[in-house]
Motif scaffolding. Structure first.
Motif, PDB file in Angstrom:
ATOM      1  N   GLU A 152       0.892  -1.090  -0.062  1.00 52.40           N
ATOM      2  CA  GLU A 152      -0.024  -0.146   0.150  1.00 52.40           C
ATOM      3  C   GLU A 152       0.855   1.225  -0.004  1.00 52.40           C
ATOM      4  N   CYS A 153       0.333   2.189  -0.742  1.00 44.40           N
ATOM      5  CA  CYS A 153       0.861   3.729  -0.419  1.00 44.40           C
ATOM      6  C   CYS A 153      -0.401   4.555  -0.488  1.00 44.40           C
ATOM      7  N   LYS A 154      -0.040   5.866   0.150  1.00 39.19           N
ATOM      8  CA  LYS A 154      -1.095   6.851   0.202  1.00 39.19           C
ATOM      9  C   LYS A 154      -0.579   8.042   0.459  1.00 39.19           C
ATOM     10  N   SER A 155      -1.201   8.904   0.173  1.00 37.65           N
ATOM     11  CA  SER A 155      -0.883  10.532   0.087  1.00 37.65           C
ATOM     12  C   SER A 155      -1.983  11.263   0.961  1.00 37.65           C
ATOM     13  N   ASN A 165      -1.318   8.556   8.965  1.00 38.82           N
ATOM     14  CA  ASN A 165      -2.465   7.517   8.575  1.00 38.82           C
ATOM     15  C   ASN A 165      -3.452   7.630   9.417  1.00 38.82           C
ATOM     16  N   ALA A 171      -7.120  11.686   1.960  1.00 34.77           N
ATOM     17  CA  ALA A 171      -6.349  10.538   1.641  1.00 34.77           C
ATOM     18  C   ALA A 171      -6.484  10.026   0.077  1.00 34.77           C
ATOM     19  N   VAL A 172      -5.304   9.765  -0.582  1.00 34.06           N
ATOM     20  CA  VAL A 172      -5.604   9.052  -1.853  1.00 34.06           C
ATOM     21  C   VAL A 172      -4.650   7.851  -1.536  1.00 34.06           C
ATOM     22  N   THR A 173      -5.454   6.659  -1.790  1.00 32.83           N
ATOM     23  CA  THR A 173      -4.835   5.135  -1.370  1.00 32.83           C
ATOM     24  C   THR A 173      -4.609   4.332  -2.620  1.00 32.83           C
ATOM     25  N   HIS A 174      -3.635   3.892  -2.548  1.00 33.93           N
ATOM     26  CA  HIS A 174      -3.295   2.902  -3.467  1.00 33.93           C
ATOM     27  C   HIS A 174      -2.975   1.343  -3.314  1.00 33.93           C
ATOM     28  N   ASP A 175      -3.983   0.372  -3.480  1.00 34.20           N
ATOM     29  CA  ASP A 175      -3.687  -0.783  -3.262  1.00 34.20           C
ATOM     30  C   ASP A 175      -2.460  -1.653  -4.067  1.00 34.20           C
ATOM     31  N   ASP A 191      -0.266  11.853  -7.129  1.00 40.52           N
ATOM     32  CA  ASP A 191      -1.385  12.016  -6.595  1.00 40.52           C
ATOM     33  C   ASP A 191      -1.862  13.447  -6.340  1.00 40.52           C
TER      34      ASP A 191
END
Length: 228
Positions: A152-155, A165, A171-175, A191
């Motif tokens: 996972e990564c997120k802005s 977190n 938040a903009v989250t990437h699985d 992002d």
């Protein structure tokens, strides 16, 4: 009645005497302070607060099943406590976004300085720029050595500096669990956090996580951005 009063008085005196003895125990007279350092950046490890990293201490004069004392670090990797007794301790940072660290033995006398260098699971490098009423976060993910899958990564964005977190407004989250790690490490992420207020100052940072035992994130530093 007189005998009853006498017994009551004696019991009360014994109780207060016992309390007085308990109160005579010495108070903590020492402490520790220091940093948890990222071995890659050579700077304090960026985490979150609460629940970032524990500094675990065990007083060595006690044997057997004695519970350790845990100190939480701040989000910038620093820690401090003045609630210790002078003496020898085993001390180690635990439950953070890094590979297992070595235990150190120290003698605590007064306020004792100690720092640890740890190898993070991941390193995230990011830049923040404005685009109208939006903030664009461009970032890359790297790691010093492979172990768990990058998942996972997120802005993250907040109106307060304690953005993380658990503490954020956007938040903009990437699985990333279904993407090969080599692809992730070679990718450049971007992002965009949109519809922000003119004249408002925001705090942003990027987090990334491996499938580690404590689900801890590695973070960038907090970046302050003002929307014109």
């Amino acid at each position: 009645m007189k005998l009853s009063h006498t017994i009551y008085f004696l019991v009360a005196m014994i109780f207060f005497a016992a309390c007085g003895k308990l109160d005579n125990h010495p108070a903590p007279d020492a402490g520790v302070k220091g940093n948890v350092i990222d071995a890659v950046t050579k700077e304090p490890l960026q985490t979150e607060q609460p629940n970032g990293v524990k500094i675990r201490m065990l007083e060595m004069k006690y044997q057997g099943n004695v519970s350790p004392q845990d100190i939480w670090t701040r989000a910038n990797g620093t820690f401090e406590t003045t609630q210790l007794f002078s003496g020898a301790y085993k001390i180690v940072p635990v439950e953070g976004p890094f590979f297992n660290a070595d235990t150190t033995q120290i003698t605590v006398n007064g306020i004792t300085d100690i720092s640890f260098t740890v190898t993070p699971f991941l390193n995230v490098q990011a830049q923040a720029t404005t685009l109208g009423n939006s903030i664009v976060l461009a970032y890359t993910i790297s790691r010093p050595k492979a172990q768990d899958k990058i998942v996972e990564c997120k802005s993250l964005l907040s109106a307060y500096p304690a953005v993380s977190n658990p503490i954020n407004e956007r938040a903009v989250t990437h699985d990333l669990s279904g993407i090969d790690d080599n692809t992730i490490l070679s990718n450049k992420f971007s992002d965009t956090l949109t519809a922000l207020q003119s004249g408002q100052t925001y705090y942003v940072r990027v987090a990334a996580r491996t499938a580690n035992a404590y689900n801890k994130y590695n973070y960038t530093k907090v970046m302050e951005v003002k929307i014109q």
